[in-house]
Write a protein that holds these residues in place. Structure first.
Motif, PDB file in Angstrom:
ATOM      1  N   GLY A  90      29.550 -21.228 -11.926  1.00 40.36           N
ATOM      2  CA  GLY A  90      29.324 -21.269 -13.370  1.00 40.36           C
ATOM      3  C   GLY A  90      28.335 -20.219 -13.835  1.00 40.36           C
ATOM      4  O   GLY A  90      28.519 -19.594 -14.888  1.00 40.36           O
ATOM      5  N   PHE A  91      27.281 -19.990 -13.042  1.00 39.76           N
ATOM      6  CA  PHE A  91      26.284 -18.981 -13.402  1.00 39.76           C
ATOM      7  C   PHE A  91      26.907 -17.579 -13.416  1.00 39.76           C
ATOM      8  O   PHE A  91      26.574 -16.749 -14.263  1.00 39.76           O
ATOM      9  N   ILE A  92      27.797 -17.323 -12.465  1.00 36.75           N
ATOM     10  CA  ILE A  92      28.454 -16.014 -12.407  1.00 36.75           C
ATOM     11  C   ILE A  92      29.328 -15.807 -13.642  1.00 36.75           C
ATOM     12  O   ILE A  92      29.314 -14.741 -14.269  1.00 36.75           O
ATOM     13  N   LYS A  93      30.062 -16.846 -14.033  1.00 36.81           N
ATOM     14  CA  LYS A  93      30.923 -16.745 -15.215  1.00 36.81           C
ATOM     15  C   LYS A  93      30.111 -16.527 -16.486  1.00 36.81           C
ATOM     16  O   LYS A  93      30.577 -15.887 -17.430  1.00 36.81           O
ATOM     17  N   SER A  94      28.896 -17.072 -16.528  1.00 39.71           N
ATOM     18  CA  SER A  94      28.043 -16.950 -17.716  1.00 39.71           C
ATOM     19  C   SER A  94      27.122 -15.738 -17.650  1.00 39.71           C
ATOM     20  O   SER A  94      26.223 -15.598 -18.486  1.00 39.71           O
ATOM     21  N   ASN A  95      27.308 -14.892 -16.638  1.00 39.75           N
ATOM     22  CA  ASN A  95      26.494 -13.680 -16.471  1.00 39.75           C
ATOM     23  C   ASN A  95      25.014 -13.979 -16.259  1.00 39.75           C
ATOM     24  O   ASN A  95      24.150 -13.172 -16.593  1.00 39.75           O
ATOM     25  N   LEU A  96      24.728 -15.141 -15.708  1.00 35.07           N
ATOM     26  CA  LEU A  96      23.354 -15.461 -15.335  1.00 35.07           C
ATOM     27  C   LEU A  96      23.061 -14.971 -13.922  1.00 35.07           C
ATOM     28  O   LEU A  96      21.911 -14.713 -13.577  1.00 35.07           O
ATOM     29  N   ILE A  97      24.121 -14.876 -13.128  1.00 30.90           N
ATOM     30  CA  ILE A  97      24.022 -14.364 -11.758  1.00 30.90           C
ATOM     31  C   ILE A  97      25.123 -13.329 -11.561  1.00 30.90           C
ATOM     32  O   ILE A  97      26.252 -13.507 -12.047  1.00 30.90           O
ATOM     33  N   HIS A  98      24.781 -12.255 -10.869  1.00 27.83           N
ATOM     34  CA  HIS A  98      25.760 -11.204 -10.580  1.00 27.83           C
ATOM     35  C   HIS A  98      26.046 -11.181  -9.086  1.00 27.83           C
ATOM     36  O   HIS A  98      25.123 -11.188  -8.267  1.00 27.83           O
ATOM     37  N   ARG A  99      27.346 -11.186  -8.727  1.00 27.75           N
ATOM     38  CA  ARG A  99      27.722 -11.101  -7.318  1.00 27.75           C
ATOM     39  C   ARG A  99      27.947  -9.633  -6.981  1.00 27.75           C
ATOM     40  O   ARG A  99      28.929  -9.017  -7.405  1.00 27.75           O
ATOM     41  N   LYS A 127      23.543 -18.471 -22.414  1.00 25.57           N
ATOM     42  CA  LYS A 127      22.787 -18.905 -21.236  1.00 25.57           C
ATOM     43  C   LYS A 127      22.398 -20.372 -21.331  1.00 25.57           C
ATOM     44  O   LYS A 127      22.638 -21.157 -20.408  1.00 25.57           O
ATOM     45  N   TYR A 128      21.826 -20.778 -22.457  1.00 24.64           N
ATOM     46  CA  TYR A 128      21.296 -22.136 -22.546  1.00 24.64           C
ATOM     47  C   TYR A 128      22.351 -23.173 -22.900  1.00 24.64           C
ATOM     48  O   TYR A 128      22.150 -24.361 -22.649  1.00 24.64           O
ATOM     49  N   LEU A 129      23.472 -22.756 -23.439  1.00 27.39           N
ATOM     50  CA  LEU A 129      24.582 -23.695 -23.572  1.00 27.39           C
ATOM     51  C   LEU A 129      25.085 -24.083 -22.192  1.00 27.39           C
ATOM     52  O   LEU A 129      25.489 -25.224 -21.954  1.00 27.39           O
ATOM     53  N   ASN A 130      25.044 -23.131 -21.270  1.00 26.35           N
ATOM     54  CA  ASN A 130      25.448 -23.415 -19.891  1.00 26.35           C
ATOM     55  C   ASN A 130      24.443 -24.322 -19.200  1.00 26.35           C
ATOM     56  O   ASN A 130      24.814 -25.217 -18.440  1.00 26.35           O
ATOM     57  N   LEU A 131      23.149 -24.120 -19.495  1.00 27.41           N
ATOM     58  CA  LEU A 131      22.102 -24.876 -18.807  1.00 27.41           C
ATOM     59  C   LEU A 131      21.828 -26.240 -19.435  1.00 27.41           C
ATOM     60  O   LEU A 131      21.611 -27.223 -18.729  1.00 27.41           O
ATOM     61  N   GLN A 132      21.824 -26.304 -20.766  1.00 23.28           N
ATOM     62  CA  GLN A 132      21.390 -27.525 -21.443  1.00 23.28           C
ATOM     63  C   GLN A 132      22.486 -28.195 -22.260  1.00 23.28           C
ATOM     64  O   GLN A 132      22.319 -29.332 -22.682  1.00 23.28           O
TER      65      GLN A 132
END
Length: 604
Positions: free
Chosen positions: A573-582, A454-459
């Protein structure tokens, strides 16, 4: 690339009003190449599309063509590359057209304006100059030009520990936080007490990543002045009896030394073979931060490599690290992992090794004091700290309300005496080894694996050290909870198994603390050669509601000055990182706030 080829007539018809504003109302400090380069580096670092629509894009092309000629082509590509339909051939073709139409009156001011509008940090003239130019411009036109106003940014409220956590704490810690009058105060009393007592379990250890680790923690509570972080000082009282015991021991050693010195001086030159007595160690728990490097190491060594730095003004340590004689930052960082600290004691011409140092630290200060101590995350000091960023509430506190009969000093003094009894009990026994169960180890690895993704994606990669050391911090939380359970059970066997409630409490705390660390990390000062860290992606994620659609996330993006195309890229990007679900077409669930769902349900 969907951006169509330049049509001069269409451009002249559609861009006139916007051109009036961008050219005359927005004024950068300088228009030279170095300023453009800084802005483009910022754009590249944050992958921002500053020109999502056609008119803006060709205006940037005109600006670069007019200012730099052919050398502006590479700049145009660098700015254009974050458009989802970017194509090098079409970008070249567009710039060719801009070169041919050179002299259209579009300057670099347009580029700076569009970058600013997209959220890129731009240095501008003073407000007085800006307002004067805006006023003069409006008075000279028949039709007033609409002034550009940024929407009020979304206020970031930092989370506190969930309420369900506190009844599960060891009884001793429940007493510590029982006097708190707010959620933030309760949190800092919990963290402050854990960090303070973490210096006082010399025989408690566990095996983490194949290494023997002790319970020591580094804590920094940060907030604006008068936010309430002063409550932290009471946590010092919890371990003050141990400090007093060590000082009494040092006092007795000193008295004995003085007697030996008197005898030595009386016999010197008279009795053959008389040896000068060695100076006794200056034993203490509280090691002053305002110290020379040799002084700090010597005090730590005199206390068998164990100590606690407890300073309510974080810049005390920062000033020591910045001085030539007091920079013991290297040894400070080594102590977190119990790595050997070596130093040379000039007075005695002696080389000293402090093996397996066990140093804990409790600091508080303003955000600027954090930056003074940790100017960047590069040397690893940042990732060793637990950070807690207090929310500032502009509400007058009832200063006469009291949760104790005789005030907080007496209350915490009593708690200090209770902990002193536990300290003596554990000191008289052998070593205690702490263990997580096999199931807890599996949960632990899964939990931090997900947090890291999660945080590698964000930071980005710079934040990875913080995530990994938060793993060690969580392990140490569990160690401390288990040791405090001895006050309840009386079980002093040398094998401590973590209770499930303590394990879950530690993970619940980390879920909150990782956000606080991310907040402080995002506000660290940057090197001048590097672009400013925007951290817009993280703010965008946390500003999204639990359930939303495209219209909603575009509304949130607009408030944060994030272009629509950039927001779409973030969502992907969030969807790919499982931070958001469609869930389905145009229906999304923000999984990043799922961890707080149970708490919210309980409130409802």
């Amino acid at each position: 690339m969907e951006k169509k080829t330049f049509n001069p007539l269409e451009w002249m018809d559609n861009s006139n009003q916007q051109q009036q504003y961008t050219e005359q109302n927005y004024q950068p400090v300088t228009d030279d190449n170095s300023e453009v380069e800084k802005v483009i580096q910022n754009i590249e670092a944050n992958h921002i599309d500053i020109a999502p629509n056609y008119n803006d894009w060709i205006n940037i092309g005109f600006a670069f063509a007019d200012e730099f000629g052919e050398s502006g082509r590479s700049l145009f590509h660098r700015v254009s590359q974050y458009y989802s339909g970017y194509n090098t051939k079409e970008c070249d073709k567009q710039f060719d057209n801009c070169l041919k139409s050179k002299g259209q009156g579009v300057s670099l001011k347009t580029f700076f304006f569009l970058a600013k509008q997209a959220g890129v940090s731009i240095v501008t003239q003073s407000n007085d100059q800006y307002n004067a130019k805006s006023s003069n411009h409006k008075s000279s036109k028949a039709t007033p030009v609409q002034e550009y106003q940024e929407e009020e940014p979304i206020k970031e409220i930092m989370p506190t520990f969930p309420k369900f956590l506190y009844p599960e704490l060891p009884e001793y810690l429940q007493q510590v936080v029982d006097v708190a009058t707010s959620d933030e105060e309760r949190d800092i009393l919990l963290l402050g007490s854990l960090a303070a007592i973490s210096a006082c379990f010399p025989k408690l250890y566990g095996i983490y990543d194949g290494k023997k680790v002790f319970s020591n923690l580094f804590l920094f509570i940060t907030a604006q002045a008068s936010a309430g972080k002063g409550r932290l000082v009471h946590c010092r009282q919890l371990v003050n009896p141990i400090h007093k015991e060590l000082r009494e021991e040092a006092k007795l050693h000193k008295q004995h030394f003085e007697l030996e010195m008197a005898e030595y001086n009386a016999n010197k030159g008279k009795v053959e073979g008389v040896e000068k007595p060695a100076k006794p160690p200056e034993k203490m728990l509280f090691i002053p931060a305002n110290n020379s490097s040799t002084g700090a190491y010597q005090l730590l060594g005199d206390s068998d490599g164990k100590g606690l730095i407890f300073e309510t003004e974080g810049d005390t340590l920062a000033h020591a690290f910045k001085s030539d004689y007091g920079n013991y930052s290297d040894g400070f960082r080594k102590a977190f992992h119990h790595e050997t600290i070596s130093y040379y004691r000039r007075t005695d011409r002696e080389f000293v090794d402090i093996e397996s140092p066990c140093l804990s630290t409790v600091l508080s200060g303003t955000p600027k004091q954090v930056s003074a101590l940790i100017p960047s995350a590069e040397n690893g000091l940042f990732s060793r700290f637990i950070f807690y960023f207090m929310n500032v509430k502009p509400v007058w506190k009832n200063v006469f309300a009291s949760t104790t009969d005789n005030g907080l000093d007496d209350y915490f003094e009593n708690l200090g005496n209770q902990f002193y009894e536990l300290h003596k009990l554990l000191k008289s026994n052998g070593d205690f080894q702490f263990y997580l169960t096999a199931d807890q180890q599996e949960q632990f690895n899964q939990f931090f694996s997900e947090i890291q993704v999660k945080y590698l994606n964000l930071q980005g990669m710079d934040y990875m050290a913080t995530i990994r050391r938060l793993g060690l911090i969580a392990f140490r939380f569990c160690m401390l909870f288990s040791a405090l359970r001895i006050l309840e059970t009386g079980d002093t066997s040398n094998k401590l198994i973590c209770e499930e409630r303590d394990f879950q409490t530690a993970l619940a705390m980390i879920k909150v603390l990782v956000k606080h660390s991310s907040k402080v990390f995002g506000e660290l000062p940057q090197e001048e050669t590097k672009p400013t860290r925007m951290n817009r992606k993280e703010k965008f994620l946390y500003a999204l509601p639990r359930n939303f659609n495209r219209q909603k996330y575009l509304e949130v993006a607009k408030k944060l000055n994030i272009p629509a195309k950039t927001a779409e890229g973030y969502i992907t990007g969030f969807i790919k990182s499982n931070l958001i679900h469609r869930e389905q077409q145009d229906t999304y669930t923000n999984l990043s706030i799922e961890e707080n769902k149970d708490v919210e349900d309980a409130k409802d």
